[in-house]
Design an enzyme around this catalytic site. Structure first.
Site, short mmCIF file in Angstrom:
data_model
loop_
_atom_site.label_atom_id
_atom_site.label_comp_id
_atom_site.label_asym_id
_atom_site.label_seq_id
_atom_site.Cartn_x
_atom_site.Cartn_y
_atom_site.Cartn_z
CB SER A 136 -0.86 -0.01 1.26
OG SER A 136 -1.51 1.21 1.44
CE1 TYR A 149 -4.56 -2.67 4.97
CE2 TYR A 149 -3.87 -0.38 4.67
CZ TYR A 149 -4.19 -1.61 4.13
OH TYR A 149 -4.16 -1.79 2.77
N1 LIG Z 1 -8.82 -0.73 -1.69
C1 LIG Z 1 -7.82 0.06 -1.39
O1 LIG Z 1 -7.97 1.30 -1.28
C2 LIG Z 1 -6.42 -0.49 -1.23
C3 LIG Z 1 -5.33 0.41 -1.29
C4 LIG Z 1 -4.04 -0.09 -1.13
C5 LIG Z 1 -3.83 -1.44 -0.94
N2 LIG Z 1 -4.91 -2.29 -0.89
C6 LIG Z 1 -4.64 -3.71 -0.66
O2 LIG Z 1 -5.12 -4.43 -1.78
C7 LIG Z 1 -5.44 -5.77 -1.38
C8 LIG Z 1 -6.81 -6.15 -1.95
O3 LIG Z 1 -7.79 -5.28 -1.39
P1 LIG Z 1 -9.16 -4.91 -2.13
O4 LIG Z 1 -9.25 -3.42 -2.11
O5 LIG Z 1 -9.27 -5.63 -3.40
O6 LIG Z 1 -10.19 -5.45 -1.03
P2 LIG Z 1 -11.52 -6.32 -1.11
O7 LIG Z 1 -12.33 -5.98 -2.31
O8 LIG Z 1 -12.15 -6.17 0.24
O9 LIG Z 1 -10.96 -7.82 -1.29
C9 LIG Z 1 -10.29 -8.46 -0.25
C10 LIG Z 1 -10.09 -9.92 -0.62
O10 LIG Z 1 -9.38 -10.55 0.46
C11 LIG Z 1 -10.05 -11.75 0.80
N3 LIG Z 1 -9.93 -12.02 2.24
C12 LIG Z 1 -10.18 -11.18 3.27
N4 LIG Z 1 -10.02 -11.82 4.44
C13 LIG Z 1 -9.67 -13.10 4.14
C14 LIG Z 1 -9.40 -14.25 4.92
N5 LIG Z 1 -9.46 -14.24 6.27
N6 LIG Z 1 -9.09 -15.40 4.28
C15 LIG Z 1 -9.04 -15.45 2.92
N7 LIG Z 1 -9.29 -14.39 2.13
C16 LIG Z 1 -9.61 -13.23 2.75
C17 LIG Z 1 -11.51 -11.53 0.43
O11 LIG Z 1 -12.12 -12.79 0.10
P3 LIG Z 1 -13.23 -13.53 0.98
O12 LIG Z 1 -14.01 -12.49 1.74
O13 LIG Z 1 -14.05 -14.28 -0.03
O14 LIG Z 1 -12.45 -14.44 1.87
C18 LIG Z 1 -11.38 -10.67 -0.83
O15 LIG Z 1 -11.27 -11.49 -1.96
C19 LIG Z 1 -5.36 -5.79 0.14
O16 LIG Z 1 -4.14 -6.38 0.55
C20 LIG Z 1 -5.35 -4.32 0.52
O17 LIG Z 1 -4.66 -4.10 1.74
C21 LIG Z 1 -6.19 -1.86 -1.05
#
Ligand SMILES: NC(=O)c1ccc[n+]([C@@H]2O[C@H](COP(=O)([O-])OP(=O)(O)OC[C@H]3O[C@@H](n4cnc5c(N)ncnc54)[C@H](OP(=O)(O)O)[C@@H]3O)[C@@H](O)[C@H]2O)c1
Length: 250
Positions: A136, A149
């Site tokens: 991130s 986080y």
């Molecule tokens: N969105 C942002 O603004 C942002 C910015 C910078 C970095 N990121 C990073 O990008 C990555 C993806 O985030 P996103 O924005 O795509 O979020 P998201 O739409 O909430 O997706 C999160 C994914 O992680 C999985 N997950 C969560 N808890 C889990 C668990 N206990 N076991 C297995 N799978 C789990 C969820 O699948 P299930 O619920 O089906 O298990 C889902 O597929 C993360 O590492 C986040 O920190 C996001």
């Protein structure tokens, strides 16, 4: 046949990575808890592209389940890319964080990627593989009300840089996006207050491009690298801006 593993493939950036990698002809192993969504993605991708897609249900908060899942994968598949994408956040002041939410974030965001990498390292290295860790902007620029986080993303970045030293032939890529419009934030109104928001399909394309070019790090957008330099030189100024404008994440 060599496979790419994507964790958190049921939503957001992980789901878009699955579409991008399949479009480019990569066989995939998709991991998440919502297995029904993974099977829907598998059906769509196998209908669209000449690829093989496998789905595994796994709670990344549970080290026993991770170990069993990866042992099973190691027995049956050759892996040339591991994308540690799954991640969770609870944006609260440190005094409001429960021990459970702290552990949950550290488990899913740090322990799971480290354990998966460790268990897959022999498989990855014999296949000239890559590890892509979705970090991130918070991996080097902390935000208000995000101590657990931010800690997890600093740790994942540190792990990645250390891993690269231990395995010079392993391609290690870290990804540092700003806010992406996914299901990540519990407060869906959060996005309406942010001027610059990325879309997960664009992020997935940039990650794939950095993977193909064997880059070690990609900031999305590139300009946040400059912000990091400013933070190193004027940390108090950036702290002030952070408190003023970025204290409302949920
Ligand atoms: N969105 C942002 O603004 C942002 C910015 C910078 C970095 N990121 C990073 O990008 C990555 C993806 O985030 P996103 O924005 O795509 O979020 P998201 O739409 O909430 O997706 C999160 C994914 O992680 C999985 N997950 C969560 N808890 C889990 C668990 N206990 N076991 C297995 N799978 C789990 C969820 O699948 P299930 O619920 O089906 O298990 C889902 O597929 C993360 O590492 C986040 O920190 C996001």
């Amino acid at each position: 046949m060599k496979y790419t593993i994507i964790t958190g493939a049921s939503s957001g950036i992980g789901k878009e990575l699955a579409y991008k990698y399949a479009k480019e002809g990569h066989h995939l192993i998709l991991i998440a808890r919502r297995i029904n969504i993974l099977y829907q993605i598998k059906d769509e991708l196998e209908a669209l592209y000449e690829v093989s897609i496998e789905c595994f249900i796994c709670d990344l908060n549970d080290t026993e389940t991770i170990t069993q899942t990866i042992e099973n994968i190691n027995t049956h598949f050759e892996i040339n890319c591991l994308i540690n994408n799954a991640g969770i956040s609870y944006f609260e002041k440190v005094e409001d964080l429960s021990l459970e939410t702290i552990k949950n974030q550290i488990n899913v965001n740090v322990i799971a990627p480290m354990l998966m990498t460790k268990l897959l390292i022999a498989n990855l290295t014999r296949n000239n593989g890559a590890v892509i860790n979705i970090c991130s902007i918070l991996s080097y620029l902390p935000n208000a009300h995000s101590s657990a986080y931010t800690t997890s993303k600093y740790a994942l970045y540190g792990f990645s840089n250390s891993l690269r030293l231990d395995f010079p032939n392993l391609h290690v890529l870290t990804v540092h996006p700003i806010t992406v419009k996914t299901n990540f934030f519990k407060d869906s109104n959060y996005y309406s207050n942010i001027k610059k928001v990325l879309y997960p399909n664009i992020v997935a394309k940039k990650i794939y491009s950095a993977y193909v070019k064997k880059k070690r790090k990609v900031n999305i957008p590139y300009s946040i690298g400059l912000l990091n330099i400013i933070y190193q030189i004027f940390p108090r100024l950036i702290d002030h801006i952070n408190r003023q404008f970025f204290s409302n994440k949920k």
